[in-house]
Design a protein around this motif. Structure first.
Motif, PDB file in Angstrom:
ATOM      1  N   SER A 119       0.835  -1.213   0.000  1.00  0.00           N
ATOM      2  CA  SER A 119       0.000   0.000   0.000  1.00  0.00           C
ATOM      3  C   SER A 119       0.860   1.249   0.000  1.00  0.00           C
ATOM      4  CB  SER A 119      -0.906   0.011   1.240  1.00  0.00           C
ATOM      5  OG  SER A 119      -1.684  -1.152   1.269  1.00  0.00           O
ATOM      6  N   ALA A 120       1.912   1.228   0.823  1.00  0.00           N
ATOM      7  CA  ALA A 120       2.787   2.400   0.905  1.00  0.00           C
ATOM      8  C   ALA A 120       3.487   2.625  -0.434  1.00  0.00           C
ATOM      9  CB  ALA A 120       3.822   2.192   2.010  1.00  0.00           C
ATOM     10  N   LEU A 121       3.923   1.530  -1.090  1.00  0.00           N
ATOM     11  CA  LEU A 121       4.576   1.655  -2.387  1.00  0.00           C
ATOM     12  C   LEU A 121       3.622   2.270  -3.404  1.00  0.00           C
ATOM     13  CD1 LEU A 121       6.561  -1.694  -2.699  1.00  0.00           C
ATOM     14  CD2 LEU A 121       7.509   0.601  -2.504  1.00  0.00           C
ATOM     15  N   ARG A 122       2.374   1.759  -3.400  1.00  0.00           N
ATOM     16  CA  ARG A 122       1.388   2.285  -4.363  1.00  0.00           C
ATOM     17  C   ARG A 122       1.121   3.754  -4.101  1.00  0.00           C
ATOM     18  NH1 ARG A 122      -1.126  -2.720  -3.507  1.00  0.00           N
ATOM     19  NH2 ARG A 122      -2.537  -1.791  -1.989  1.00  0.00           N
ATOM     20  N   ALA A 123       1.012   4.111  -2.793  1.00  0.00           N
ATOM     21  CA  ALA A 123       0.703   5.498  -2.442  1.00  0.00           C
ATOM     22  C   ALA A 123       1.832   6.426  -2.857  1.00  0.00           C
ATOM     23  CB  ALA A 123       0.442   5.602  -0.942  1.00  0.00           C
ATOM     24  N   SER A 124       3.094   5.978  -2.646  1.00  0.00           N
ATOM     25  CA  SER A 124       4.168   6.920  -2.916  1.00  0.00           C
ATOM     26  C   SER A 124       4.526   6.998  -4.401  1.00  0.00           C
ATOM     27  CB  SER A 124       5.399   6.602  -2.068  1.00  0.00           C
ATOM     28  OG  SER A 124       5.525   5.223  -1.900  1.00  0.00           O
ATOM     29  N   PHE A 125       4.314   5.891  -5.160  1.00  0.00           N
ATOM     30  CA  PHE A 125       4.691   5.962  -6.579  1.00  0.00           C
ATOM     31  C   PHE A 125       3.480   6.038  -7.511  1.00  0.00           C
ATOM     32  CE2 PHE A 125       8.238   3.859  -4.450  1.00  0.00           C
ATOM     33  CZ  PHE A 125       9.277   4.697  -4.828  1.00  0.00           C
ATOM     34  N   GLY A 126       2.294   6.000  -6.957  1.00  0.00           N
ATOM     35  CA  GLY A 126       1.097   6.099  -7.777  1.00  0.00           C
ATOM     36  C   GLY A 126       0.841   4.887  -8.656  1.00  0.00           C
ATOM     37  N   TRP A 127       1.437   3.691  -8.277  1.00  0.00           N
ATOM     38  CA  TRP A 127       1.219   2.482  -9.065  1.00  0.00           C
ATOM     39  C   TRP A 127      -0.188   1.954  -8.825  1.00  0.00           C
ATOM     40  CZ3 TRP A 127       6.287   0.154  -6.784  1.00  0.00           C
ATOM     41  CH2 TRP A 127       7.383   0.732  -7.419  1.00  0.00           C
ATOM     42  N   LYS A 128      -0.651   1.154  -9.776  1.00  0.00           N
ATOM     43  CA  LYS A 128      -1.941   0.489  -9.598  1.00  0.00           C
ATOM     44  C   LYS A 128      -1.762  -1.011  -9.683  1.00  0.00           C
ATOM     45  CE  LYS A 128      -5.222   4.018 -10.689  1.00  0.00           C
ATOM     46  NZ  LYS A 128      -4.324   5.083 -11.232  1.00  0.00           N
ATOM     47  N   TYR A 129      -2.789  -1.775  -9.394  1.00  0.00           N
ATOM     48  CA  TYR A 129      -2.748  -3.235  -9.424  1.00  0.00           C
ATOM     49  C   TYR A 129      -2.233  -3.731 -10.764  1.00  0.00           C
ATOM     50  CZ  TYR A 129      -4.269  -8.059  -9.624  1.00  0.00           C
ATOM     51  OH  TYR A 129      -4.298  -9.408  -9.770  1.00  0.00           O
ATOM     52  N   GLY A 130      -1.271  -4.612 -10.723  1.00  0.00           N
ATOM     53  CA  GLY A 130      -0.762  -5.199 -11.967  1.00  0.00           C
ATOM     54  C   GLY A 130       0.250  -4.353 -12.693  1.00  0.00           C
TER      55      GLY A 130
END
Lengths: 545, 347
Positions: A119-130
């Protein structure tokens, strides 16, 4: 199997008990005489290859990784002096308190898609699932990592002893014969420490073969999960026992490796009187770097999962600490306490049987029975289940014919079955402690006491009990904690509506109720710390002598 | 071959050896003799290159190998060491152990040397045994030839007999000496047992509290010790007290003697002098009488502790009498002093 050289009461009593303890294992192998063609054809076509390859990969992966973690750690602690070494020395044992299925579900909570790390990675880099790659913890390599993080202390303990027992004269002789440091390590240190390292790896691999909780939770098909599935899914007890026999054969190979190593260790340590060389001081940045590296397995194998459990517990304790939890704790504790009493009593009996009887037969039988520690809990449980249900059927037929009364499943459906299985699996732990204690009560002490004309009971009360009580206590403690942590046998054999902390933790985690599982898991881990600390104190005491 | 000049050794500000000078010729067997804790093992370790010196220098074949803050690595000294616990490599066979230091030789040369050495110590046929299958004496011989295999300039032996039965020790010491002499090895051993030292060494240094008291052969140490410490440590004997009289003469309970050594003492000074058991001779006609206090039968001899019966003395002497001179305890007998060397120490 049992050979009585003379028919004295010891041989008879010990023989009968050992017969009961060995019966489930004999049954496992006897099951091979009843081929189950259909089930095996099905297994061979579908999952058998998975069972074999996954179990082997898991065990070998763990074997290699525990050596890579435990070996260098032991080398650093044994040979160098650095910041915090004296604490790291015993902290490194703490992961032993962490059952593998608990660390597995902690890391799953931490590392899966919804966990804080991703979750933290997605939040900081704006990545999405997959859109990004993240290693999957629920995989074979994940299981190897989880098991290794809690099993490396086996290698660490044994290797540390081997490294620190190398006499200083060995290194100096090598130097005076013109040997460089790397030659010293590769030609002398490693070959001499190899049996100890291999023995640690063998013990860790036995645990890896026996593991059920982690692989089941990660959805990996291995022998242990296969035994469960064949028994409960296909409903074929005989085929499950046959799978268990296959698994046992793999474990036997490890047992041979362990025996071979143990004998070598004994030979290698003969005649070493010189003390070890003083530890080399590592100052400044190098010392801190080494300390940091040594802390790494402790942080990964203990601190992070305990932190995770604490975090979850804080959020759930108000809803969790209810009457049901109290009965869970009560069940676990009294089951563990009864087992500890039974197992340690057996160990005391066997220790005296060995002491008072020189007959080879008794020694051989007792030593064979203590091999149960190598057998996976699943295997013993299947064997016990098969034999006890059969006995229950006979018993009920008999009582019905004679008294027109059926007592029900008095053997297979009660705690008796559990205590029997635990006794087989944990007898070695207690025997090891008792043998160590008994070695202190030298026969000459008995003879000296007898020469004063006192009674046998007086000798036991004034000499044996005081000298044995530490061993008996530590044996009780170790068996108690091992029972508390045990999962697969408890899952198979517990009576209806009888839950323990370990079973509850596993059920909640399997249902993805990770947060709720934290409290019972934390209870197991906290109780598990007690013997680790106790044992490290004891070894400190021995070393300072 | 080996020379130590003004060497001092210390651990963390504590000096264990001080002011040490010694010299060993090629082919000589030297021995450092002293009670445990006198610093003799530290000297051995400093020579081997395992221990730094805090003062002075150690040279080998006229090359300095140790000085304060500089130390040639042990690997480069060409010194063989035999440790007290032998330090045999437990995972290697006897042959592999012996060949360990021969890595520069070819395989054939190595095998040749191993065979030759095993032959020398009478262990042929044990090549493939492991150390745990050998007796203590065999292990010691393997350790010895392993250290000798690379033909070191100097062989150091640290208490080589201490792990063996006392009956074996002297026989092995004599055997070891002949092996070392056969190979013309220069060796220095450390022991606390003077009989081992006497049996093995050409030259012996007596160590006392970190100092080398005397460096001489066994005969000189026994008959002409240069200090009370050496006199007390080596052999049996008593120090009898006396007084310096006129004309460089010394009076004591056993008579008056002429002082022979270089040091002169002032008249009236009290001194002690050394009486060895072999200086006392039983003589029934002698005017000096003594009473038997203790006795011990030693086969060829009887050991007596005698109390002098002169009115003004309580002093005792020790005497080794031939076995047939059998006296009872409290019996009085005549003795005579037969001094070859008068060894006097100031009190």
């Amino acid at each position: 199997m049992t050979k009585f050289s003379r028919c004295n009461p010891w041989s008879l009593g010990v023989g009968l008990i050992c017969l009961v303890l060995i019966a489930p294992i004999v049954l496992i192998f006897a099951s091979l005489a009843l081929p189950q063609y259909e089930v095996w054809q099905h297994l061979a076509e579908t999952v058998l290859a998975d069972y074999v390859t996954n179990s082997l990969l898991l065990a070998f992966g763990v074997g290699v990784l525990v050596v890579l973690i435990g070996g260098p750690l032991a080398w650093a602690v044994a040979r160098y002096e650095f910041v915090g070494r004296s604490h790291i020395q015993w902290l490194a044992l703490l992961p032993l308190a962490m059952p593998a299925y608990i660390i597995a579900y902690c890391y799953t909570g931490l590392l899966d898609f919804a966990g804080p790390v991703q979750s933290a990675l997605r939040a900081s880099f704006g990545w999405k699932y997959g859109e990004y790659y993240f290693p999957e913890i629920r995989s074979l390599s994940g299981a190897v990592l989880m098991l290794s993080l809690v099993l490396y202390p086996y290698v660490y303990m044994l290797a540390k002893t081997a490294f620190s027992e190398l006499p200083s004269s060995m290194e100096e002789t090598a130097k005076s014969l013109g040997c460089s440091t790397s030659q010293f390590i590769f030609k002398l240190v490693l070959p001499i420490a190899r049996p100890a390292i291999l023995m640690g790896a063998a013990l860790a691999m036995m645990e890896a073969f026996a593991d059920y909780g982690t692989v089941q939770y990660f959805g990996i098909s291995t022998f242990t999960t296969g035994v469960f599935r064949t028994w409960f899914g296909l409903g074929n007890g005989i085929a499950a026992a046959q799978l268990a026999a296959m698994l046992t054969t793999f474990v036997m190979l490890l047992l041979i490796l362990e025996f071979y190593s143990r004998r070598k260790i004994k030979y290698y340590s003969q005649g070493q009187k010189r003390g070890p060389r003083p530890r080399t001081q590592l100052r400044g940045a190098r010392g801190i770097l080494v300390a940091g590296l040594c802390l790494l397995p402790i942080i990964l194998g203990f601190m992070i999962p305990v932190g995770q459990l604490l975090y979850w517990s804080i959020h759930t304790y108000s809803a969790q600490l209810d009457a049901a939890f109290v009965s869970l704790v009560w069940n676990s504790f009294y089951l563990a306490a009864i087992t500890a009493l039974v197992v340690v009593s057996l160990a005391v009996l066997f220790a005296y049987a060995k002491r008072l009887n020189t007959s080879r037969g008794i020694h051989a039988v007792i030593n064979t029975v203590s091999l149960g520690y190598a057998l996976p809990g699943t295997v013993i449980a299947i064997g016990a289940m098969l034999i006890l249900t059969q006995l229950d059927i006979y018993l009920n037929d008999l009582t019905e014919a004679w008294f027109n009364f059926t007592p029900g499943l008095v053997l297979s459906g009660t705690l008796f079955a559990l205590v029997l299985v635990y006794s087989i699996r944990f007898l070695a732990v207690a025997m090891h402690n008792l043998d160590t204690g008994m070695a202190r009560v030298k026969p000459s002490l008995d003879e000296a006491a007898k020469s004063f004309g006192v009674s046998a009971w007086h000798i036991i009360r004034t000499i044996h009990i005081p000298l044995l009580k530490t061993s008996i206590f530590s044996a009780c403690l170790l068996v108690f904690v091992d029972v508390l942590k045990e999962l697969p046998a408890t899952l198979i054999l517990r009576p209806f509506n009888f839950n323990t902390l370990a079973v509850r933790t596993f059920e909640l985690a399997s249902d993805e109720r990770l947060m709720e599982a934290a409290i019972p898991a934390l209870a197991i881990v906290l109780v598990g710390i007690v013997p680790v600390v106790f044992l490290s104190r004891m070894t400190d005491k021995q070393n300072s002598r | 071959m080996l020379r130590l000049t003004d060497v001092a050794i210390g651990y963390d500000s504590q000096t264990v050896v001080d002011n040490l000078d010694l010299h060993l010729e090629a082919g000589q067997i030297g021995c450092l003799l002293g009670a445990s804790g006198c610093g003799k093992t530290s000297i051995l370790r400093a020579i081997a290159g395992f221990q730094e010196v805090t003062c002075g220098q150690i040279s080998l074949r006229s090359n300095v190998v140790s000085e304060p803050n500089t130390m040639l690595a042990a690997q480069k000294r060409n010194i063989g060491v035999v440790f007290q616990d032998y330090a045999l490599f437990p995972h290697m066979t006897v042959a592999q152990n012996i060949a360990f230091g021969l890595h520069r030789l070819s395989k054939d040369e190595r095998q040749q040397r191993v065979r030759e050495l095993l032959n020398l110590v009478g262990l042929n046929g044990l090549e493939e045994r492991y150390p745990h299958g050998l007796s203590g004496g065999q292990q010691q011989r393997v350790a010895l030839v392993r250290a000798m295999a690379p033909k070191p300039d100097l062989l150091l032996l640290d208490e080589p007999f201490s792990s063996l039965d006392s009956e074996l020790r002297e026989a092995l010491a004599i055997e070891l000496r002949s092996i070392l002499k056969h190979e013309n090895t220069t060796a220095l051993l450390v022991t606390h047992d003077q009989y081992e030292a006497f049996a093995m060494a050409d030259v012996i240094g007596v160590m006392h509290q970190g100092k080398l008291m005397q460096w001489a052969d066994a005969y000189t140490l026994y008959h002409q010790p240069n200090s009370k410490a050496v006199a007390n440590f080596i052999g049996e004997g008593v120090l009898l007290s006396g007084k310096v009289a006129e004309h460089k003469q010394i009076d004591c309970a056993l008579g008056t003697f002429n002082q022979t050594n270089q040091r002169t003492y002032s008249v009236g000074q009290s001194v002690s002098f050394l009486i060895r058991p072999d200086d006392i001779i039983l003589d029934p006609s002698s005017a000096i009488r003594a009473k038997v206090i203790d006795k011990a039968f030693r086969g060829s001899h009887i050991w007596y502790r005698l109390q002098l019966l002169s009115p003004d003395t309580q002093q005792q002497v020790i005497c080794l009498a031939p076995s047939h001179h059998n006296y009872a305890i409290h019996e009085s007998l005549g003795i005579r002093l037969d001094l070859k060397h008068l060894i006097v120490f100031a009190d």
